[in-house]
Design a protein around this motif. Structure first.
Motif, PDB file in Angstrom:
ATOM      1  N   THR A  20      23.098  -8.001  -5.466  1.00  0.00           N
ATOM      2  CA  THR A  20      23.575  -8.814  -6.583  1.00  0.00           C
ATOM      3  C   THR A  20      24.089 -10.161  -6.090  1.00  0.00           C
ATOM      4  OG1 THR A  20      24.089  -6.845  -7.859  1.00  0.00           O
ATOM      5  CG2 THR A  20      25.194  -8.881  -8.506  1.00  0.00           C
ATOM      6  N   SER A  23      21.075 -12.201  -5.426  1.00  0.00           N
ATOM      7  CA  SER A  23      20.522 -12.681  -6.705  1.00  0.00           C
ATOM      8  C   SER A  23      21.363 -13.812  -7.275  1.00  0.00           C
ATOM      9  CB  SER A  23      20.472 -11.540  -7.723  1.00  0.00           C
ATOM     10  OG  SER A  23      19.622 -10.525  -7.274  1.00  0.00           O
ATOM     11  N   THR A  24      22.662 -13.683  -7.175  1.00  0.00           N
ATOM     12  CA  THR A  24      23.559 -14.753  -7.631  1.00  0.00           C
ATOM     13  C   THR A  24      23.307 -16.030  -6.853  1.00  0.00           C
ATOM     14  OG1 THR A  24      25.230 -13.135  -8.275  1.00  0.00           O
ATOM     15  CG2 THR A  24      25.992 -15.391  -7.901  1.00  0.00           C
ATOM     16  N   SER A  25      23.115 -15.888  -5.562  1.00  0.00           N
ATOM     17  CA  SER A  25      22.830 -17.046  -4.726  1.00  0.00           C
ATOM     18  C   SER A  25      21.531 -17.733  -5.158  1.00  0.00           C
ATOM     19  CB  SER A  25      22.731 -16.611  -3.260  1.00  0.00           C
ATOM     20  OG  SER A  25      22.362 -17.695  -2.457  1.00  0.00           O
ATOM     21  N   LEU A  26      20.517 -16.954  -5.443  1.00  0.00           N
ATOM     22  CA  LEU A  26      19.250 -17.534  -5.913  1.00  0.00           C
ATOM     23  C   LEU A  26      19.428 -18.252  -7.247  1.00  0.00           C
ATOM     24  CD1 LEU A  26      16.806 -14.659  -4.975  1.00  0.00           C
ATOM     25  CD2 LEU A  26      16.867 -16.953  -3.980  1.00  0.00           C
ATOM     26  N   ALA A  27      20.219 -17.660  -8.147  1.00  0.00           N
ATOM     27  CA  ALA A  27      20.459 -18.289  -9.447  1.00  0.00           C
ATOM     28  C   ALA A  27      21.243 -19.594  -9.284  1.00  0.00           C
ATOM     29  CB  ALA A  27      21.213 -17.329 -10.358  1.00  0.00           C
ATOM     30  N   LEU A  28      22.231 -19.589  -8.393  1.00  0.00           N
ATOM     31  CA  LEU A  28      22.989 -20.817  -8.147  1.00  0.00           C
ATOM     32  C   LEU A  28      22.104 -21.902  -7.541  1.00  0.00           C
ATOM     33  CD1 LEU A  28      26.290 -19.249  -6.783  1.00  0.00           C
ATOM     34  CD2 LEU A  28      26.059 -20.595  -8.884  1.00  0.00           C
ATOM     35  N   SER A  29      21.211 -21.513  -6.646  1.00  0.00           N
ATOM     36  CA  SER A  29      20.271 -22.480  -6.067  1.00  0.00           C
ATOM     37  C   SER A  29      19.383 -23.082  -7.154  1.00  0.00           C
ATOM     38  CB  SER A  29      19.380 -21.810  -5.013  1.00  0.00           C
ATOM     39  OG  SER A  29      20.122 -21.457  -3.900  1.00  0.00           O
ATOM     40  N   ALA A  30      18.866 -22.213  -8.017  1.00  0.00           N
ATOM     41  CA  ALA A  30      18.010 -22.692  -9.110  1.00  0.00           C
ATOM     42  C   ALA A  30      18.796 -23.620 -10.033  1.00  0.00           C
ATOM     43  CB  ALA A  30      17.447 -21.515  -9.895  1.00  0.00           C
ATOM     44  N   GLY A  31      20.057 -23.271 -10.311  1.00  0.00           N
ATOM     45  CA  GLY A  31      20.890 -24.130 -11.148  1.00  0.00           C
ATOM     46  C   GLY A  31      21.143 -25.480 -10.497  1.00  0.00           C
ATOM     47  N   ALA A  59      25.789 -21.455  -3.610  1.00  0.00           N
ATOM     48  CA  ALA A  59      24.672 -20.551  -3.309  1.00  0.00           C
ATOM     49  C   ALA A  59      24.619 -20.234  -1.825  1.00  0.00           C
ATOM     50  CB  ALA A  59      23.353 -21.179  -3.763  1.00  0.00           C
TER      51      ALA A  59
END
Length: 111
Positions: A20, A23-31, A59
């Protein structure tokens, strides 16, 4: 790793938590990437850059600390010791909240 084999449910829960954080890190990168390419009419360039950098740094921190945290928890489970406190959660939570509040204020001021 030394110690006794913990209950598999706890080991698997620890692994899910690790995944998780990744996944949070990937979402922060995308953001962060999305913030960097927001049209110039939404935010001034330095604000876009600042928000993008903060998100990407969060991220990186989340990704870099996810595995060491997994190991510390796994070690505590094996030794039947108290679990370490969640040091990463407040930083990511407050960081994302800060970015959101700043973005909201700037959106409202630009209207």
């Amino acid at each position: 790793m030394e110690g006794n084999e913990p209950d598999p449910r706890f080991t698997l829960a620890n692994e899910r938590t690790f995944l998780t954080w990744i996944s949070t890190s990937l979402a922060l990168s995308a953001g962060g990437i999305a913030m960097a390419v927001v049209p110039a009419t939404v935010f001034v360039p330095w604000v876009r850059t600042l928000l993008a950098v903060v998100l990407v740094l969060l991220a990186a921190v989340a990704a870099a600390t996810a595995y060491p945290r997994w190991r510390h928890i796994q070690r505590a489970l094996r030794r039947d010791e108290p679990l370490p406190p969640p040091a990463l959660a407040p930083m990511v939570g407050y960081g994302v909240a800060g970015v959101a509040v700043l973005a909201l204020v700037l959106i409202l001021l630009s209207k």
